[in-house]
Design a protein around this motif. Sequence first.
Motif, PDB file in Angstrom:
ATOM      1  N   ILE A 190       0.838  -1.203   0.000  1.00  0.00           N
ATOM      2  CA  ILE A 190       0.000   0.000   0.000  1.00  0.00           C
ATOM      3  C   ILE A 190       0.865   1.243   0.000  1.00  0.00           C
ATOM      4  O   ILE A 190       0.660   2.169  -0.800  1.00  0.00           O
ATOM      5  CB  ILE A 190      -0.951  -0.004   1.219  1.00  0.00           C
ATOM      6  CG1 ILE A 190      -1.958  -1.138   1.109  1.00  0.00           C
ATOM      7  CG2 ILE A 190      -1.668   1.335   1.341  1.00  0.00           C
ATOM      8  CD1 ILE A 190      -2.829  -1.306   2.343  1.00  0.00           C
ATOM      9  N   TYR A 191       1.857   1.254   0.867  1.00  0.00           N
ATOM     10  CA  TYR A 191       2.726   2.429   0.989  1.00  0.00           C
ATOM     11  C   TYR A 191       3.594   2.608  -0.255  1.00  0.00           C
ATOM     12  O   TYR A 191       3.704   3.706  -0.797  1.00  0.00           O
ATOM     13  CB  TYR A 191       3.611   2.290   2.228  1.00  0.00           C
ATOM     14  CG  TYR A 191       4.487   3.496   2.475  1.00  0.00           C
ATOM     15  CD1 TYR A 191       3.983   4.634   3.097  1.00  0.00           C
ATOM     16  CD2 TYR A 191       5.820   3.511   2.068  1.00  0.00           C
ATOM     17  CE1 TYR A 191       4.777   5.748   3.314  1.00  0.00           C
ATOM     18  CE2 TYR A 191       6.624   4.617   2.279  1.00  0.00           C
ATOM     19  CZ  TYR A 191       6.099   5.734   2.910  1.00  0.00           C
ATOM     20  OH  TYR A 191       6.884   6.841   3.104  1.00  0.00           O
ATOM     21  N   ASP A 192       4.196   1.510  -0.734  1.00  0.00           N
ATOM     22  CA  ASP A 192       5.107   1.620  -1.880  1.00  0.00           C
ATOM     23  C   ASP A 192       4.362   1.961  -3.168  1.00  0.00           C
ATOM     24  O   ASP A 192       4.889   2.682  -4.020  1.00  0.00           O
ATOM     25  CB  ASP A 192       5.892   0.321  -2.051  1.00  0.00           C
ATOM     26  CG  ASP A 192       6.868   0.081  -0.895  1.00  0.00           C
ATOM     27  OD1 ASP A 192       7.107   1.034  -0.130  1.00  0.00           O
ATOM     28  OD2 ASP A 192       7.357  -1.048  -0.759  1.00  0.00           O
ATOM     29  N   PHE A 193       3.152   1.437  -3.336  1.00  0.00           N
ATOM     30  CA  PHE A 193       2.320   1.826  -4.482  1.00  0.00           C
ATOM     31  C   PHE A 193       2.039   3.321  -4.437  1.00  0.00           C
ATOM     32  O   PHE A 193       2.111   4.010  -5.460  1.00  0.00           O
ATOM     33  CB  PHE A 193       1.002   1.050  -4.455  1.00  0.00           C
ATOM     34  CG  PHE A 193      -0.108   1.657  -5.272  1.00  0.00           C
ATOM     35  CD1 PHE A 193      -0.131   1.546  -6.646  1.00  0.00           C
ATOM     36  CD2 PHE A 193      -1.140   2.362  -4.647  1.00  0.00           C
ATOM     37  CE1 PHE A 193      -1.158   2.118  -7.399  1.00  0.00           C
ATOM     38  CE2 PHE A 193      -2.166   2.939  -5.380  1.00  0.00           C
ATOM     39  CZ  PHE A 193      -2.176   2.814  -6.769  1.00  0.00           C
ATOM     40  N   PHE A 194       1.749   3.842  -3.269  1.00  0.00           N
ATOM     41  CA  PHE A 194       1.426   5.263  -3.128  1.00  0.00           C
ATOM     42  C   PHE A 194       2.653   6.145  -3.325  1.00  0.00           C
ATOM     43  O   PHE A 194       2.643   7.078  -4.131  1.00  0.00           O
ATOM     44  CB  PHE A 194       0.830   5.517  -1.739  1.00  0.00           C
ATOM     45  CG  PHE A 194       0.700   6.970  -1.382  1.00  0.00           C
ATOM     46  CD1 PHE A 194      -0.297   7.757  -1.947  1.00  0.00           C
ATOM     47  CD2 PHE A 194       1.585   7.567  -0.499  1.00  0.00           C
ATOM     48  CE1 PHE A 194      -0.414   9.101  -1.634  1.00  0.00           C
ATOM     49  CE2 PHE A 194       1.482   8.911  -0.170  1.00  0.00           C
ATOM     50  CZ  PHE A 194       0.476   9.678  -0.735  1.00  0.00           C
ATOM     51  N   ILE A 195       3.727   5.863  -2.636  1.00  0.00           N
ATOM     52  CA  ILE A 195       4.882   6.759  -2.610  1.00  0.00           C
ATOM     53  C   ILE A 195       5.746   6.610  -3.862  1.00  0.00           C
ATOM     54  O   ILE A 195       6.444   7.535  -4.269  1.00  0.00           O
ATOM     55  CB  ILE A 195       5.724   6.519  -1.342  1.00  0.00           C
ATOM     56  CG1 ILE A 195       6.482   7.804  -0.936  1.00  0.00           C
ATOM     57  CG2 ILE A 195       6.688   5.372  -1.509  1.00  0.00           C
ATOM     58  CD1 ILE A 195       5.615   8.846  -0.290  1.00  0.00           C
ATOM     59  N   GLY A 196       5.709   5.427  -4.480  1.00  0.00           N
ATOM     60  CA  GLY A 196       6.517   5.182  -5.670  1.00  0.00           C
ATOM     61  C   GLY A 196       7.734   4.344  -5.347  1.00  0.00           C
ATOM     62  O   GLY A 196       8.635   4.799  -4.629  1.00  0.00           O
ATOM     63  N   ARG A 197       7.792   3.122  -5.840  1.00  0.00           N
ATOM     64  CA  ARG A 197       8.884   2.208  -5.503  1.00  0.00           C
ATOM     65  C   ARG A 197      10.106   2.448  -6.390  1.00  0.00           C
ATOM     66  O   ARG A 197      11.231   2.499  -5.902  1.00  0.00           O
ATOM     67  CB  ARG A 197       8.409   0.757  -5.631  1.00  0.00           C
ATOM     68  CG  ARG A 197       9.391  -0.264  -5.087  1.00  0.00           C
ATOM     69  CD  ARG A 197       8.758  -1.646  -4.970  1.00  0.00           C
ATOM     70  NE  ARG A 197       9.680  -2.589  -4.335  1.00  0.00           N
ATOM     71  CZ  ARG A 197      10.539  -3.353  -5.011  1.00  0.00           C
ATOM     72  NH1 ARG A 197      10.558  -3.314  -6.349  1.00  0.00           N
ATOM     73  NH2 ARG A 197      11.357  -4.174  -4.358  1.00  0.00           N
ATOM     74  N   GLU A 198       9.899   2.589  -7.695  1.00  0.00           N
ATOM     75  CA  GLU A 198      11.036   2.797  -8.605  1.00  0.00           C
ATOM     76  C   GLU A 198      11.324   4.288  -8.722  1.00  0.00           C
ATOM     77  O   GLU A 198      10.410   5.109  -8.799  1.00  0.00           O
ATOM     78  CB  GLU A 198      10.733   2.195  -9.980  1.00  0.00           C
ATOM     79  CG  GLU A 198      11.924   2.243 -10.935  1.00  0.00           C
ATOM     80  CD  GLU A 198      11.642   1.589 -12.276  1.00  0.00           C
ATOM     81  OE1 GLU A 198      12.461   1.758 -13.195  1.00  0.00           O
ATOM     82  OE2 GLU A 198      10.592   0.916 -12.402  1.00  0.00           O
ATOM     83  N   LEU A 199      12.604   4.636  -8.758  1.00  0.00           N
ATOM     84  CA  LEU A 199      12.989   6.043  -8.807  1.00  0.00           C
ATOM     85  C   LEU A 199      12.629   6.680 -10.145  1.00  0.00           C
ATOM     86  O   LEU A 199      12.017   7.759 -10.180  1.00  0.00           O
ATOM     87  CB  LEU A 199      14.495   6.189  -8.554  1.00  0.00           C
ATOM     88  CG  LEU A 199      15.044   7.618  -8.537  1.00  0.00           C
ATOM     89  CD1 LEU A 199      14.404   8.441  -7.417  1.00  0.00           C
ATOM     90  CD2 LEU A 199      16.561   7.614  -8.398  1.00  0.00           C
ATOM     91  N   ASN A 200      12.985   6.036 -11.239  1.00  0.00           N
ATOM     92  CA  ASN A 200      12.753   6.622 -12.569  1.00  0.00           C
ATOM     93  C   ASN A 200      12.149   5.590 -13.522  1.00  0.00           C
ATOM     94  O   ASN A 200      12.841   5.098 -14.425  1.00  0.00           O
ATOM     95  CB  ASN A 200      14.078   7.142 -13.165  1.00  0.00           C
ATOM     96  CG  ASN A 200      14.643   8.306 -12.407  1.00  0.00           C
ATOM     97  OD1 ASN A 200      13.975   9.313 -12.215  1.00  0.00           O
ATOM     98  ND2 ASN A 200      15.889   8.182 -11.952  1.00  0.00           N
TER      99      ASN A 200
END
Length: 436
Positions: A190-200
């Motif tokens: 949930i958190y990684d989907f929201f905040i963004g897991r991959e940088l670019n």
Amino acid sequence: MASDTKATQDELNPRTKHYEFLGPPGALFITLSVPAFTYALFFGCSEKSGGCPPPLPAIWPAVQNAVTNIDWWMSLWDQEAFVAYIAWYTFTVVSWVVLPGDWIEGTLVRDGSRKKYKINAFSTFLLALGLITGLLIRFGAASFTFIYDHWAGLVTASLAMSITQGLYCYVSSFFGNKLLALGGNSGNPIYDFFIGRELNPSIYSFDLKSFNELRPGLILWALIDISMACKQWVRRGGSITDSMALVVAFQGIYIADAVYNEPAIFTTMDITTDGFGFMLAVGDLTWVPFVYSLQARYLVFNQVDLGPVWTAIVVLVNVTGYWIFRGSNGEKNDFRNGKNPKNLKSIETARGTKLLVSGWWGLCRHPNYLGDLLMALAWSLPTKFDTPVTYFYVSYFLVLLIHRQLRDDEHCEKKYGADWHRYTKLVPYRIFPYIY
């Protein structure tokens, strides 16, 4: 050999241990509340609902009736609006591909690479304006009122695109040796989907994050404003109010400035530090065009004539904000590029870099935020003071920039250590000189 590669990836992509936004519960709350609030700003400030806001006793019964009515939920889907939005997004992608533009290198990232970015957002902006101008000349203002008439459906379409991109970027981040965002590798989906897991996240040379930052949402914001002016023009039989003219002009200049100075975004935290997930996707594609244009939409059904005195005051506020915003960003960009035409003072850090302590950047640590806030206020003032709703943007923006300033300061303290504490003594004020 495989274990060496894995060790290298583990070193490059350490597990995130510090949550922002109160962790997964906060991320889930924002994921659900941003779409809900975007719809609420429309239904709570429109002629269909009976005001901006509607009479207070009528709000809760109307909400209950809507959310328990399947027909209301179905009304959020508009096939014409969906097709129009996909066509618009496709136009911006095709423009990125076919329009000429320089390729520039971004900042050095922790794996030792520098990503290359194609610069042609301003060309895309001019092409879109040219096509709309041709449409208006040929068919008149009534030909470009579609956005006002299909608002909820367009919001739904932009949300669908945001969710799709957020899911795509999250899932694809698990395939291949991807460089992850230091703040988006918590292991909580949930958190990684929201905040963004991959940088670019990229598709070949097409970088999703920088593309969405300046093209489909930001340029659409300008087109929405023009469409609102067209709707007012039709209703008034061939004229627009001075208030509408100011809002369209101010926001149009701001958007033009952003896309013209496209290279400046590649040193911002959004690009250098944050991953690309639902947070940035929904912010770029839904929140910016459909929330930031609230004043123009309001002026369609609540027309305000300012007169020369009030117009002059509003213009002065906006010009002052733009002067601070552009002047401070110009000083920063010159300094980062090794130029110092104003002979500004700076302090040396142990990292070998320098921090400005004079000019705009001697008044406070974020003078560009101060300019941004003054411009935001100028965009709301043309609506006068009949409703607090049209001042939502400047209120929200104040909270957003204070949060961003706290993140910036925390990041800089970790980066510069004792030198940062020395700097904050020389430049004690954060956004508002002598106040904060």
